[in-house]
Scaffold this active site. Structure first.
Site, PDB file in Angstrom:
ATOM      1  N   ASN A 151       0.819  -1.228   0.000  1.00 14.04           N
ATOM      2  CA  ASN A 151       0.000   0.000   0.000  1.00 14.04           C
ATOM      3  C   ASN A 151       0.845   1.268   0.000  1.00 14.04           C
ATOM      4  O   ASN A 151       0.317   2.367  -0.097  1.00 14.04           O
ATOM      5  CB  ASN A 151      -0.960   0.024   1.206  1.00 14.04           C
ATOM      6  CG  ASN A 151      -0.236   0.143   2.548  1.00 14.04           C
ATOM      7  OD1 ASN A 151       0.968  -0.081   2.639  1.00 14.04           O
ATOM      8  ND2 ASN A 151      -0.970   0.482   3.584  1.00 14.04           N
ATOM      9  N   LYS A 152       2.168   1.121   0.089  1.00 10.92           N
ATOM     10  CA  LYS A 152       3.039   2.292   0.199  1.00 10.92           C
ATOM     11  C   LYS A 152       3.281   2.936  -1.176  1.00 10.92           C
ATOM     12  O   LYS A 152       2.907   2.387  -2.207  1.00 10.92           O
ATOM     13  CB  LYS A 152       4.380   1.886   0.822  1.00 10.92           C
ATOM     14  CG  LYS A 152       4.241   1.381   2.264  1.00 10.92           C
ATOM     15  CD  LYS A 152       3.776   2.478   3.196  1.00 10.92           C
ATOM     16  CE  LYS A 152       3.739   2.068   4.660  1.00 10.92           C
ATOM     17  NZ  LYS A 152       2.837   0.975   4.988  1.00 10.92           N
TER      18      LYS A 152
END
Ligand SMILES: Cc1ncc(COP(=O)(O)O)c(C=O)c1O
Length: 373
Positions: free
Chosen positions: A185-186
């Site tokens: 998700n980064k």
């Protein structure tokens, strides 16, 4: 109809043929770990951040843990951090036997309020873990000055902030240890992984040894100069990272554009406020898109209404000190940290990723507006 029910996920990594090619090259080389790709990846990240050294690790959490160990944090110490963060910001020093002390946050930045940090210092305080929450750089000058005044170590949890800038320099390049995380998700991913940046050759040497079972660079495979961990990143993971760093500028530009579109769409939506805008000293790197709902709006209901329309959202972030294990271990309770708790009750993460479709963003905002109305 199909359009209206298609799920819009909270996050999604941005991958193309480059990652597949790099990973396949590693697989074909048979050199899956401790090969040449990790150092290549480290060099690329260090150059991009603008820092002399970077040590890749198996996650952001393990990077934070190594930083705490190198800072000499141990049993009986207190470490001050933000309650409005992911649990790893506190777990990293609890692993070393230290106790968490949470200082309240600033209601605008959602980062540690330096005055609250200074007020929380006792004779047991050993370190401060500053967090760049939602990619917004923490008040580095103030926090570093406090650390210096009181003889404390300072560690920067920049897990969410790759590409953020403080006073014109990228976070991670200010000399002290900073940690980035690469969960999918980064801003960029290695599937699982993280990296610690530092300006110190000595800290680099320790990081490299501690992540590899305490081997020194002069040790043989079964010789261990110090007590260490297996916190290595594999070459397979680093290969994904190489492909991601190559397009990092592009990824960040997509995210900034998506954030800009949300801001325009949300302008004038009653009861919704957006994250603090950049100023001269702080440039956010867009990690998540979080909005704050006005008092009186039932956030759980909003989440359910969005979910019914295939739109993922999440209460973000729960306060660390109110997690069950924290209450049980330390007796933390509600109302200890009023700003963080109030923020935590009202903030909501909307779907956000580098390749988010502008039409999906319109759908999200329409659904949010209707859910609130
Ligand atoms: C602020 C913060 N710190 C630390 C971490 C830990 O990173 P990882 O999940 O790679 O262990 C995260 C990850 O979400 C984070 O958001």
């Amino acid at each position: 109809m199909a359009q209206a029910t298609r799920t819009i996920p909270l996050s999604r990594p941005y991958l193309d043929e480059r990652e597949a090619r790099e990973v396949l090259d590693v697989l074909r080389s048979r050199h899956l770990s401790l090969g040449p790709i990790v150092p290549r990846f480290e060099g690329m990240v260090a150059e991009w951040v603008g820092v002399p050294y970077a040590a890749a690790v198996s996650s952001g959490t393990t990077g934070l843990h190594l930083a705490c160990r190198i800072a000499g944090i141990g049993p009986g110490d207190e470490v001050i951090t933000s309650p409005y963060s992911f649990v790893a910001s506190a777990n990293c020093f609890i692993y070393e036997g230290a106790d968490p002390v949470f200082a309240d946050i600033d209601p605008q930045t959602f980062n540690l309020d330096p005055a609250a940090v200074e007020a929380a210092i006792t004779e047991k305080t050993r370190a401060i873990v500053g967090v760049d929450i939602f990619g917004y750089p923490c008040e580095l000058d103030e926090l570093l000055a406090i650390s210096e005044r009181h003889g404390l170590a300072f560690i920067q949890d920049s897990a969410e902030a790759l590409g953020a800038e403080y006073k014109g320099k990228r976070v991670g390049s200010h000399g002290h240890m900073a940690i980035f995380a690469f969960y999918p998700n980064k801003q960029m991913t290695t599937a699982e992984g993280g990296i610690v940046t530092t300006g110190s050759a000595e800290q680099l040497e320790l990081l490299v040894s501690l992540r590899n079972q305490g081997r020194a660079d002069t040790d043989g495979w079964l010789d261990h100069s110090r007590f260490g961990f297996n916190y290595r990143l594999s070459d397979v993971h680093a290969a994904i990272g190489v492909a991601q760093v190559e397009k990092l500028d592009e990824l960040l530009a997509h995210r900034a554009a998506a954030a800009d579109r949300y801001a325009k769409l949300l302008d004038g939506v009653d009861g919704v406020s957006t994250l603090l805008a950049d100023d001269e000293d702080h440039k956010r790197s867009w990690f998540v898109y979080v909005v704050k709902l006005a008092s009186g709006i039932d956030r759980d209901r909003v989440i359910r209404v969005l979910e019914d329309q295939g739109i993922q959202s999440r209460p973000y972030l729960p306060c660390i000190h109110l997690q069950q294990y924290m209450r049980e271990r330390y007796g933390f309770k509600e109302w200890m940290l009023p700003v963080a708790e109030e923020t935590s009750r009202k903030t909501l993460a909307l779907p956000f990723y580098s390749a988010i479709d502008p039409e999906d963003q319109e759908r999200v905002v329409d659904a949010l507006r209707n859910a609130i109305a």
